[in-house]
Write a protein that holds these residues in place. Structure first.
Motif, PDB file in Angstrom:
ATOM      1  N   GLU A  26      13.038  -8.425   6.577  1.00 25.58           N
ATOM      2  CA  GLU A  26      13.639  -9.447   5.725  1.00 25.58           C
ATOM      3  C   GLU A  26      14.970  -8.978   5.134  1.00 25.58           C
ATOM      4  N   THR A  27      15.690  -9.933   4.548  1.00 29.90           N
ATOM      5  CA  THR A  27      16.999  -9.636   3.980  1.00 29.90           C
ATOM      6  C   THR A  27      16.888  -9.309   2.495  1.00 29.90           C
ATOM      7  N   VAL A  28      17.977  -8.806   1.933  1.00 27.40           N
ATOM      8  CA  VAL A  28      17.993  -8.508   0.503  1.00 27.40           C
ATOM      9  C   VAL A  28      17.851  -9.791  -0.308  1.00 27.40           C
ATOM     10  N   PHE A  29      18.283 -10.901   0.257  1.00 29.98           N
ATOM     11  CA  PHE A  29      18.160 -12.175  -0.453  1.00 29.98           C
ATOM     12  C   PHE A  29      16.698 -12.632  -0.479  1.00 29.98           C
ATOM     13  N   ASP A  30      15.991 -12.399   0.627  1.00 32.57           N
ATOM     14  CA  ASP A  30      14.551 -12.680   0.661  1.00 32.57           C
ATOM     15  C   ASP A  30      13.824 -11.826  -0.380  1.00 32.57           C
ATOM     16  N   ALA A  31      14.203 -10.559  -0.450  1.00 30.53           N
ATOM     17  CA  ALA A  31      13.557  -9.641  -1.394  1.00 30.53           C
ATOM     18  C   ALA A  31      13.833 -10.059  -2.829  1.00 30.53           C
ATOM     19  N   ALA A  32      15.078 -10.438  -3.125  1.00 35.08           N
ATOM     20  CA  ALA A  32      15.425 -10.868  -4.480  1.00 35.08           C
ATOM     21  C   ALA A  32      14.642 -12.114  -4.872  1.00 35.08           C
ATOM     22  N   GLU A  33      14.513 -13.048  -3.937  1.00 37.20           N
ATOM     23  CA  GLU A  33      13.764 -14.280  -4.213  1.00 37.20           C
ATOM     24  C   GLU A  33      12.289 -13.980  -4.464  1.00 37.20           C
ATOM     25  N   LEU A  34      11.731 -13.047  -3.676  1.00 39.07           N
ATOM     26  CA  LEU A  34      10.321 -12.682  -3.833  1.00 39.07           C
ATOM     27  C   LEU A  34      10.073 -12.007  -5.181  1.00 39.07           C
ATOM     28  N   THR A  93      25.786  -1.561  -1.291  1.00 40.41           N
ATOM     29  CA  THR A  93      26.328  -2.744  -1.976  1.00 40.41           C
ATOM     30  C   THR A  93      26.631  -3.906  -1.031  1.00 40.41           C
ATOM     31  N   HIS A  94      26.638  -3.636   0.299  1.00 42.63           N
ATOM     32  CA  HIS A  94      27.005  -4.679   1.256  1.00 42.63           C
ATOM     33  C   HIS A  94      25.917  -5.006   2.283  1.00 42.63           C
ATOM     34  N   ALA A  95      24.940  -4.123   2.456  1.00 42.50           N
ATOM     35  CA  ALA A  95      23.936  -4.324   3.504  1.00 42.50           C
ATOM     36  C   ALA A  95      23.127  -5.600   3.256  1.00 42.50           C
ATOM     37  N   ARG A  96      22.787  -6.266   4.329  1.00 44.36           N
ATOM     38  CA  ARG A  96      22.014  -7.504   4.232  1.00 44.36           C
ATOM     39  C   ARG A  96      20.522  -7.265   4.466  1.00 44.36           C
ATOM     40  N   ALA A  99      15.810  -2.941   4.912  1.00 47.50           N
ATOM     41  CA  ALA A  99      15.658  -1.590   5.444  1.00 47.50           C
ATOM     42  C   ALA A  99      16.816  -0.686   5.073  1.00 47.50           C
ATOM     43  N   ASP A 100      18.001  -1.272   4.824  1.00 46.09           N
ATOM     44  CA  ASP A 100      19.190  -0.476   4.524  1.00 46.09           C
ATOM     45  C   ASP A 100      19.336  -0.128   3.043  1.00 46.09           C
ATOM     46  N   VAL A 101      18.626  -0.837   2.175  1.00 45.90           N
ATOM     47  CA  VAL A 101      18.790  -0.591   0.732  1.00 45.90           C
ATOM     48  C   VAL A 101      17.526  -0.065   0.058  1.00 45.90           C
ATOM     49  N   MET A 102      16.396  -0.140   0.743  1.00 47.67           N
ATOM     50  CA  MET A 102      15.136   0.267   0.120  1.00 47.67           C
ATOM     51  C   MET A 102      15.095   1.774  -0.119  1.00 47.67           C
ATOM     52  N   THR A 103      14.270   2.183  -1.044  1.00 50.11           N
ATOM     53  CA  THR A 103      14.000   3.599  -1.288  1.00 50.11           C
ATOM     54  C   THR A 103      12.930   4.040  -0.300  1.00 50.11           C
ATOM     55  N   ARG A 104      13.258   5.033   0.509  1.00 48.93           N
ATOM     56  CA  ARG A 104      12.332   5.420   1.585  1.00 48.93           C
ATOM     57  C   ARG A 104      11.284   6.433   1.138  1.00 48.93           C
ATOM     58  N   GLU A 105      11.574   7.178   0.100  1.00 55.61           N
ATOM     59  CA  GLU A 105      10.599   8.168  -0.388  1.00 55.61           C
ATOM     60  C   GLU A 105       9.624   7.468  -1.324  1.00 55.61           C
ATOM     61  N   VAL A 106       8.469   7.125  -0.797  1.00 59.07           N
ATOM     62  CA  VAL A 106       7.480   6.367  -1.565  1.00 59.07           C
ATOM     63  C   VAL A 106       6.271   7.246  -1.848  1.00 59.07           C
ATOM     64  N   VAL A 107       5.832   7.240  -3.102  1.00 54.03           N
ATOM     65  CA  VAL A 107       4.637   7.971  -3.503  1.00 54.03           C
ATOM     66  C   VAL A 107       3.444   7.040  -3.318  1.00 54.03           C
ATOM     67  N   THR A 108       2.527   7.406  -2.438  1.00 52.95           N
ATOM     68  CA  THR A 108       1.324   6.607  -2.211  1.00 52.95           C
ATOM     69  C   THR A 108       0.081   7.431  -2.534  1.00 52.95           C
ATOM     70  N   ALA A 109      -1.057   6.759  -2.596  1.00 55.22           N
ATOM     71  CA  ALA A 109      -2.322   7.447  -2.853  1.00 55.22           C
ATOM     72  C   ALA A 109      -3.425   6.768  -2.063  1.00 55.22           C
ATOM     73  N   SER A 110      -4.459   7.524  -1.769  1.00 51.56           N
ATOM     74  CA  SER A 110      -5.625   6.981  -1.079  1.00 51.56           C
ATOM     75  C   SER A 110      -6.423   6.097  -2.025  1.00 51.56           C
ATOM     76  N   ASP A 111      -7.167   5.150  -1.450  1.00 49.40           N
ATOM     77  CA  ASP A 111      -8.010   4.303  -2.297  1.00 49.40           C
ATOM     78  C   ASP A 111      -9.170   5.078  -2.899  1.00 49.40           C
ATOM     79  N   GLU A 112      -9.382   6.331  -2.453  1.00 45.22           N
ATOM     80  CA  GLU A 112     -10.427   7.185  -3.018  1.00 45.22           C
ATOM     81  C   GLU A 112      -9.883   8.103  -4.109  1.00 45.22           C
ATOM     82  N   ALA A 113      -8.592   8.015  -4.402  1.00 44.73           N
ATOM     83  CA  ALA A 113      -7.996   8.866  -5.440  1.00 44.73           C
ATOM     84  C   ALA A 113      -8.616   8.561  -6.794  1.00 44.73           C
ATOM     85  N   THR A 114      -8.849   9.603  -7.580  1.00 46.57           N
ATOM     86  CA  THR A 114      -9.392   9.420  -8.928  1.00 46.57           C
ATOM     87  C   THR A 114      -8.294   8.943  -9.862  1.00 46.57           C
TER      88      THR A 114
END
Length: 239
Positions: A26-34, A93-96, A99-114
């Motif tokens: 999706e585009t940055v405009f789709d993301a902003a609307e969401l 500032t210009h990418a549409r 994928a070009d503007v998102m933060t790629r380093e994401v902290v995730t956890a398992s659903d079994e995490a305490t």
């Protein structure tokens, strides 16, 4: 110990399963609307298989050429900046594409995490929410609000079949005896109609507070009246 493990809450017990997420196509405009329509400040970015690829937030979308909010750099910053930095700033500032503007380093956890593990991740990485995955697929989100909800779910209810004052006193004394901060001077516990009175000397305000909190956590205690006093420093030093 086994019973305690069964009662231990995990990510799957508190996570929000109705997830607001953005497809990587999706585009940055789709993301902003969401984000605007859903009332959230950030959302995971996923592919068609539900794998988490990144996260896009309001902060990733507010510095845009379209609305003339791109950061302005001083002549010194421009002088010292590299071509790579300038190129990266231009893309953000210009990418549409998301994928070009998102933060790629994401902290995730398992659903079994305490819950303890989730809080450690939130504090360590200074984030407000943790995407929850199972078999590498996004299944939920745990935010600080979810953790507060977990706390409220453990609020003690009114005790049924309250213990008599004698048993209550024994329970309070037993709890005190197990604590590393227990005062070296005797603390007298008196219980009347479920109200615990504490008398004696302790080594300071923090220990005084700890006695009160420990008594309040004993099932059946209605209220705690602390008459504890701090021992004078001269006495503590043996003068």
């Amino acid at each position: 110990m086994e019973h305690q493990k069964e009662l231990e809450m995990r990510a799957k017990d508190i996570m929000t399963e109705s997830i607001v997420c953005v497809n990587v196509k999706e585009t940055v405009f789709d993301a902003a609307e969401l984000l605007l329509g859903s009332g959230v400040s950030a959302a995971p970015v996923v592919n068609d298989q539900g794998n988490v690829l990144g996260i896009v937030s309001e902060a990733d979308l507010i510095h845009r050429a379209e609305i003339e909010t791109a950061p302005r750099k001083s002549w010194l910053q421009r002088l010292l900046g590299s071509e790579a930095t300038a190129a990266r700033d231009f893309v953000s500032t210009h990418a549409r594409k998301v994928a070009d503007v998102m933060t790629r380093e994401v902290v995730t956890a398992s659903d079994e995490a305490t819950l303890g593990e989730l809080v450690e991740l939130i504090e360590k990485h200074r984030v407000k929410r943790i995407p929850i995955v199972r078999d590498n697929k996004l299944v939920g989100i745990v935010s600080r609000a979810n953790l507060l909800g977990a706390l409220l779910s453990r609020e003690p209810e009114g005790a049924v079949g309250l213990p008599d004052d004698k048993r209550l006193r024994e329970a309070v004394v037993e709890v005190f005896d197990k604590q590393a901060w227990k005062s070296r001077w005797p603390v007298n516990v008196v219980v009347s109609d479920g109200v615990v009175h504490l008398w004696g000397f302790v080594e300071g305000e923090e220990v005084r507070k700890a006695y009160r909190v420990a008594a309040e956590n004993v099932a059946g205690v209605k209220r705690v009246k602390s008459h504890l006093r701090s021992m004078p420093a001269a006495v503590g030093m043996g003068v």
